[in-house]
Write a protein that holds these residues in place. Structure first.
Motif: not given
Length: 385
Positions: A240-253
């Motif tokens: 379960e890594n962060w970059i594979n989740r929806a919206g991961s391109e929004d680092f602020r959130n």
């Protein structure tokens, strides 16, 4: 692109390809791949931070390039993984399997496409069914034996397009038809085929295609690719890594944790797959393979074998009846000394591999007819009179 390939030796360091008949083990490094790595490393030396787009845009470009080679229309079905075993374990985790069912592999299959299935069968009480290689002179081909092994209890057939040890070629379209008839999955290890042999995704319709990137795809060691079909939609990844989740391109959130994943196979990519060094190297390798075209690679390698095959057969050497041209496992006759052959190959600075009872010879577009003649001379010199 219909023009035949000429020898592509100039695209590699001469020292790396001279006498190298072992592309199935690891590809020699293209000048272009090395240059891409050096450029990425130079950029890293001058830059501490990594812009947010750099986590995503190079990855998407790489996936697009791989999808083009595979003939895939949905780029989001491509996952970037570190190894074949990772990709196979992902499928095994999501395969519905119950006691009394079976998973089919073939004899001497590469371990990365066996261990996960063996563990899955242990946990569920299913059978791991291994289809043996037919003996010389057998009326049934290996393909026919695999087809006969599939029954109503088969959950999946996990097989390579080209057998890693001797180059035996399996008809994936025929296997797909049979697995469709019983509702089984078809999982393809394309490591020893993709990039050197044409692959028709629309005709084969596999459930998963997995391939290491450091052989015929000309990439660095430690990279691999997977394409996952609709049966894997909505499955569970290995991690379960962060970059594979929806919206991961929004680092602020990023701390607004999300349940949903990015579309389709994005959930299955390995963590830290935005590798600033390997990604451009991988893409450079794939782009060169696309420029060559696997169909033209096969034609080039067929021309190499045409210069020696008749003489090898006359010496009593056997070659698989159904095979690809870039990877051929030769079985020596009793009157050929394997020890002497190894000595003769070493004396001529030729590199091959030994897999089981086969001498695996795997030329590519950097191989010359003269090197094939040297190989023939080594075999001839190993005959015990």
């Amino acid at each position: 692109m219909n023009e035949p390939l000429t020898c592509q030796r100039h695209l590699f360091p001469e020292k790396a390809v001279a006498g190298y008949l072992n592309g199935a083990s690891r590809a020699p490094q293209l000048h272009a791949v090395a240059a891409a790595g050096r450029a990425a490393l130079a950029w890293r030396e001058e830059n501490s931070g990594m812009p947010i787009p750099a986590f995503f845009e190079p990855v998407e470009a790489l996936k697009n390039t791989f999808a083009k080679l595979l003939g895939a229309t949905e780029v989001e079905r491509v996952a970037l993984i570190p190894s074949v075993s990772y990709g196979v374990a992902t499928v095994a985790k999501n395969l519905p399997l119950a006691r009394g069912q079976n998973i089919i592999v073939v004899e001497d299959q590469f371990p990365s496409n066996v261990y996960a299935w063996a563990e899955k069968c242990k946990k569920t009480g299913a059978e791991l069914r291994t289809v043996p290689r037919p003996a010389a002179g057998s009326p049934a081909s290996w393909q026919e034996r695999v087809l006969a092994a599939i029954d109503a209890r088969t959950a999946t057939v996990a097989i390579a397009n080209v057998h890693w040890a001797d180059g035996s070629l399996f008809d994936l379209v025929g296997l797909r038809e049979r697995t469709d008839a019983v509702g089984a999955w078809l999982v393809v290890d394309a490591t020893q085929s993709l990039g050197a042999l044409p692959f028709d995704l629309s005709a084969i319709r596999p459930d998963a295609v997995i391939a290491a990137g450091y052989k015929w795809l000309m990439g660095p060691y430690g990279c691999a690719y997977a394409w996952y079909g609709p049966r894997l939609d909505g499955g569970k990844p290995l991690e379960e890594n962060w970059i594979n989740r929806a919206g991961s391109e929004d680092f602020r959130n990023l701390l607004h944790y999300r349940e949903e994943y990015r579309p389709l196979a994005n959930r299955y990519s390995v963590g830290e797959h935005s590798n600033f060094l390997m990604t451009p190297m991988q893409r450079a390798g794939l782009e060169q393979v696309l420029a060559w075209d696997p169909a033209r690679i096969q034609t080039y390698c067929a021309g190499l074998w045409a210069t020696v095959e008749t003489e090898l057969l006359a010496l009593g050497v056997s070659l698989p009846a159904q095979r690809a041209q870039h990877l051929v496992g030769l079985r020596l006759p009793a009157h050929c000394s394997g020890e002497r052959l190894a000595q003769e190959l070493s004396r001529r600075n030729l590199q091959v591999s030994y897999r089981g009872d086969a001498v695996r010879v795997s030329p590519n577009v950097y191989t010359t007819p003269a090197e094939m003649q040297e190989f023939l001379a080594a075999v001839t010199a190993s005959i015990v009179r």
